[in-house]
Design a protein around this motif. Structure first.
Motif, PDB file in Angstrom:
ATOM      1  N   VAL A  81      -0.238  -1.065   8.085  1.00  0.00           N
ATOM      2  CA  VAL A  81      -0.646   0.342   8.080  1.00  0.00           C
ATOM      3  C   VAL A  81      -0.924   0.794   9.511  1.00  0.00           C
ATOM      4  O   VAL A  81      -1.564   0.080  10.284  1.00  0.00           O
ATOM      5  CB  VAL A  81      -1.908   0.540   7.209  1.00  0.00           C
ATOM      6  N   GLU A  82      -0.422   1.977   9.858  1.00  0.00           N
ATOM      7  CA  GLU A  82      -0.709   2.561  11.163  1.00  0.00           C
ATOM      8  C   GLU A  82      -2.065   3.251  11.085  1.00  0.00           C
ATOM      9  O   GLU A  82      -2.322   4.032  10.159  1.00  0.00           O
ATOM     10  CB  GLU A  82       0.391   3.559  11.543  1.00  0.00           C
ATOM     11  N   THR A 127       0.847  -1.186   0.000  1.00  0.00           N
ATOM     12  CA  THR A 127       0.000   0.000   0.000  1.00  0.00           C
ATOM     13  C   THR A 127       0.882   1.234   0.000  1.00  0.00           C
ATOM     14  O   THR A 127       1.976   1.224   0.570  1.00  0.00           O
ATOM     15  CB  THR A 127      -0.944   0.011   1.220  1.00  0.00           C
ATOM     16  N   LEU A 177      -6.879   0.418  -0.042  1.00  0.00           N
ATOM     17  CA  LEU A 177      -5.465   0.548   0.291  1.00  0.00           C
ATOM     18  C   LEU A 177      -4.592  -0.305  -0.631  1.00  0.00           C
ATOM     19  O   LEU A 177      -3.415  -0.014  -0.825  1.00  0.00           O
ATOM     20  CB  LEU A 177      -5.230   0.168   1.750  1.00  0.00           C
ATOM     21  N   CYS A 183      -1.051  11.947   9.306  1.00  0.00           N
ATOM     22  CA  CYS A 183      -1.672  10.906   8.483  1.00  0.00           C
ATOM     23  C   CYS A 183      -1.603  11.315   7.014  1.00  0.00           C
ATOM     24  O   CYS A 183      -1.593  12.501   6.675  1.00  0.00           O
ATOM     25  CB  CYS A 183      -3.128  10.699   8.891  1.00  0.00           C
ATOM     26  N   TYR A 228      -0.032   3.940   1.416  1.00  0.00           N
ATOM     27  CA  TYR A 228      -0.308   4.636   2.666  1.00  0.00           C
ATOM     28  C   TYR A 228       0.310   3.902   3.841  1.00  0.00           C
ATOM     29  O   TYR A 228       0.127   2.700   3.993  1.00  0.00           O
ATOM     30  CB  TYR A 228      -1.818   4.763   2.893  1.00  0.00           C
ATOM     31  N   LYS A 229       1.022   4.632   4.666  1.00  0.00           N
ATOM     32  CA  LYS A 229       1.636   4.039   5.861  1.00  0.00           C
ATOM     33  C   LYS A 229       0.915   4.421   7.141  1.00  0.00           C
ATOM     34  O   LYS A 229       1.007   3.711   8.146  1.00  0.00           O
ATOM     35  CB  LYS A 229       3.106   4.467   5.957  1.00  0.00           C
ATOM     36  N   ARG A 230       0.200   5.561   7.117  1.00  0.00           N
ATOM     37  CA  ARG A 230      -0.555   5.978   8.303  1.00  0.00           C
ATOM     38  C   ARG A 230      -1.818   6.685   7.844  1.00  0.00           C
ATOM     39  O   ARG A 230      -1.761   7.653   7.081  1.00  0.00           O
ATOM     40  CB  ARG A 230       0.277   6.912   9.188  1.00  0.00           C
TER      41      ARG A 230
END
Length: 246
Positions: free
Chosen positions: A53-54, A11, A235, A162, A13-15
């Motif tokens: 993911v966070e 993904t 995601l 975020c 996105y990490k957070r």
């Protein structure tokens, strides 16, 4: 790396922050929390957590008490809003219980001090929880009346750095030019700008929240919470959604 981790899709996105309404927790009921529905949403969140993911969460309180409705019925607005904030804490605790039943470490972080049931909001501590793989559920809005949980979600997402806000909706899979439940000719947007949301009065978030997201260049991804695997799918680069951006 385990086989399970290797099987997880990547993904960008990490957070992220997931914002859902209190009504999303009602299921088919007219009021309160429906435990099977809370558990279903918790499992959706777990699938994204398993991707590495966070995750932050903000949950509304409209299934228990809505400050604006209380004010409209004659209650003093500040008191009504504080009651609504307490409703969000109840929902956050319910979601925490469901997530921890799935073996996910979770922290409820309240903007109103109530040490017996939640941590106080301290930004650096919350960031550390995320870095350790814990899910943070931000409760009690901003801690101030006259601000919605939409604004609280945008504020916390900005403070937590975020990369996007995911808006989980009931019964709709994105942003439409009119209510698709009552208008068969409603048009869904694949993407729309913050300014178009404001000028066309599209029902995504309240104006203050949209302006804050625009000022911080924070994209909003609006999707259906009813679609199994929808949160994880987006995601992973799949699914149907609307992205609100600059």
């Amino acid at each position: 790396m385990s086989n399970a981790e290797q099987d997880q899709p990547s993904t960008t996105y990490k957070r992220v922050l997931l914002k859902i309404s209190g009504e999303a927790l009602m299921g088919d009921q007219a009021f309160g929390l429906h435990p099977p529905t809370v558990e279903r949403i918790a499992r959706e969140v777990k699938t994204v957590h398993d991707m590495g993911v966070e995750i932050c969460m903000v949950i509304g309180g409209g299934n228990i008490f809505r400050g604006l409705q209380g004010s409209a019925q004659g209650m003093e607005r500040t008191t009504a809003d504080y009651m609504g904030m307490l409703a969000t804490v109840m929902n956050a605790l319910g979601m925490q219980a469901a997530l921890e039943a799935l073996k996910i470490h979770t922290r409820v972080i309240s903007a109103i001090t109530m040490n017996e049931v939640a941590e106080p909001y301290i930004r650096r501590r919350a960031v550390r929880h995320l870095e350790k793989g814990r899910i943070c559920i931000f409760a009690a809005g901003t801690g101030n009346p006259y601000f919605t949980t939409d604004t609280a979600a945008t504020l916390r997402a900005s403070e937590m750095s975020c990369e996007a806000i995911f808006m989980g909706k009931n019964g709709v899979d994105g942003v439409y030019d009119k209510d698709p439940k009552t208008h068969a000719d409603a048009k869904r947007y694949d993407d729309v700008t913050y300014d178009e949301v404001l000028s066309k009065h599209l029902k995504v978030m309240d104006a203050s929240a949209i302006a804050l997201a625009r000022d911080n260049n924070l994209p909003l991804i609006v999707f259906s919470l009813d679609e199994p695997g929808g949160f994880r799918g987006i995601l992973a680069g799949e699914g149907t959604y609307t992205i609100v951006h600059g």
